[in-house]
Design an enzyme around this catalytic site. Structure first.
Site, short mmCIF file in Angstrom:
data_model
loop_
_atom_site.label_atom_id
_atom_site.label_comp_id
_atom_site.label_asym_id
_atom_site.label_seq_id
_atom_site.Cartn_x
_atom_site.Cartn_y
_atom_site.Cartn_z
N ASP A 1 -5.30 -8.07 -4.27
CA ASP A 1 -5.02 -8.55 -2.82
C ASP A 1 -4.66 -9.97 -3.02
OD1 ASP A 1 -5.14 -5.97 -2.05
OD2 ASP A 1 -7.35 -6.43 -1.56
N TYR B 1 -18.38 0.53 2.92
CA TYR B 1 -18.36 0.83 1.75
C TYR B 1 -19.31 -0.02 0.68
CZ TYR B 1 -15.88 -3.16 -0.83
OH TYR B 1 -15.60 -4.10 -1.29
N ASN C 1 -1.04 0.52 -4.22
CA ASN C 1 -2.63 0.51 -4.08
C ASN C 1 -3.07 1.90 -3.73
OD1 ASN C 1 -4.64 -1.57 -3.85
ND2 ASN C 1 -3.80 -2.49 -2.33
N TYR C 2 -2.81 2.65 -5.03
CA TYR C 2 -3.28 4.11 -4.87
C TYR C 2 -4.72 4.06 -4.82
CZ TYR C 2 -4.27 8.81 -6.55
OH TYR C 2 -4.63 9.96 -6.74
N ARG C 3 -5.33 4.98 -4.03
CA ARG C 3 -7.00 5.22 -4.13
C ARG C 3 -6.99 6.79 -4.27
NH1 ARG C 3 -6.55 0.76 -4.95
NH2 ARG C 3 -7.73 -1.09 -3.77
#
Length: 321
Positions: free
Chosen positions: A263, A92, A169-171
């Protein structure tokens, strides 16, 4: 026999970040690092003296080796990584922003080695050697195989009496809210400790109201022993099945890099909560470690136990019951 305090499974990627003040489209150099939600948590815990183990699938190439060696250098046990001869590591790119320009993220992770995992062939018995299993909602979004491994890990943990924390932790770049809400429902329902951001609670389940109201609705919906709602700069609020309610304010911090702060919060909470199941200490440690992470460039919370304890001594009065 217990070998580790916290174990996890997920994807770790190579992070390529634009130096501060430059743009991705014109940059001539990139800062190389690693990052992944589960590994970020384990590194933070390992640096605080906890025994941690990370499982995944990686290609046997320089990028896979880099990830494992960096995690191991920080003290994470990587012996449960499954190596494959072919495949790729997710990458990324971080176009680092400075207010008022936000940071932008560009993912190149489709088809990574871990996304191609064979659930039937992936070992899960290592979970029984941990005091705690930590999972996130990112992993089930990667592929059907990753989802199946995460499900098997939760089942194995339950059979072994190992508590589970789950961070929603929605992406949105991985899947839509309707699918995410449906798939993540059983993970949330199976969690001992459920972490969820205020925005994710609203996006996935339409929960509105004050932070305490949203936390209580999450707790009522999924029934976790502890439900923790994170509020970014607003701190966090936690409620228990027994009706305990605790709120922690976020300490002030000079922001260098926001990536990985959530995190770090999860790692801090677990570090403070693991031994005595002290909800107040868990929240205080979570917001303190998240604040410290904001001052460090990169995904990883490179914070020592001494630094964390010094921060905690300054935040003892930020708890409201």
């Amino acid at each position: 026999m217990v070998q580790w305090d916290v174990v996890s499974f997920g994807e770790t990627m190579i992070r390529l970040a634009v130096p501060l003040g430059e743009r991705l489209e014109t940059a001539t150099r990139l800062e190389v690092g690693i990052g992944g939600a589960e590994a970020n948590v384990l590194v933070a815990l390992a640096r605080l003296g906890r025994r941690t183990a990370w499982a995944s699938v990686l290609p046997r190439n320089p990028l896979g080796e880099r990830i494992v060696r960096e995690l191991a250098w920080h003290g994470v046990d990587t012996s449960w990584v499954q190596w494959v001869e072919r495949g790729r590591v997710g990458v990324y790119y971080l176009d680092t922003g400075v207010p008022p320009r936000p940071t932008a993220v560009l993912y190149d992770r489709a088809g990574s080695a871990v996304a191609q995992v064979d659930p039937a062939a992936f070992p899960i018995d290592f979970v029984a050697g941990g005091r705690w299993l930590h999972l996130t909602g990112i992993t089930p979004a990667l592929s059907v195989g990753c989802r199946a491994v995460a499900e098997r890990l939760m089942e194995r943990a339950r059979a072994a009496g190992v508590p589970v924390s789950f961070d929603v932790n929605y992406r949105s770049r991985l899947w839509g809210p309707d699918e995410a809400a449906r798939v993540l429902e059983p993970f949330c329902a199976g969690a001992t400790v459920l972490f969820c951001g205020e925005g994710d609670a609203r996006t996935l389940w339409g929960l509105e109201g004050t932070a305490l109201e949203v936390a209580e609705r999450l707790a009522g919906r999924f029934g976790a022993g502890v439900t923790v709602l994170t509020l970014g700069e607003g701190g966090a609020v936690a409620v228990t099945r027994e009706g305990e309610r605790v709120t922690a304010e976020a300490p002030r911090a000079t922001v260098i890099d926001r990536v990985g702060a959530g995190d770090a919060f999860a790692a801090g909470f677990l570090h403070g909560y693991l031994d005595g199941r002290d909800l107040e200490r868990g929240l205080r440690t979570g917001v303190a470690l998240a604040a410290l992470k904001l001052t460090v460039r990169g995904d990883l919370a490179l914070i020592s136990a001494a630094e964390l304890e010094a921060m905690l001594s300054e935040t003892r009065r930020t708890i409201v019951r």
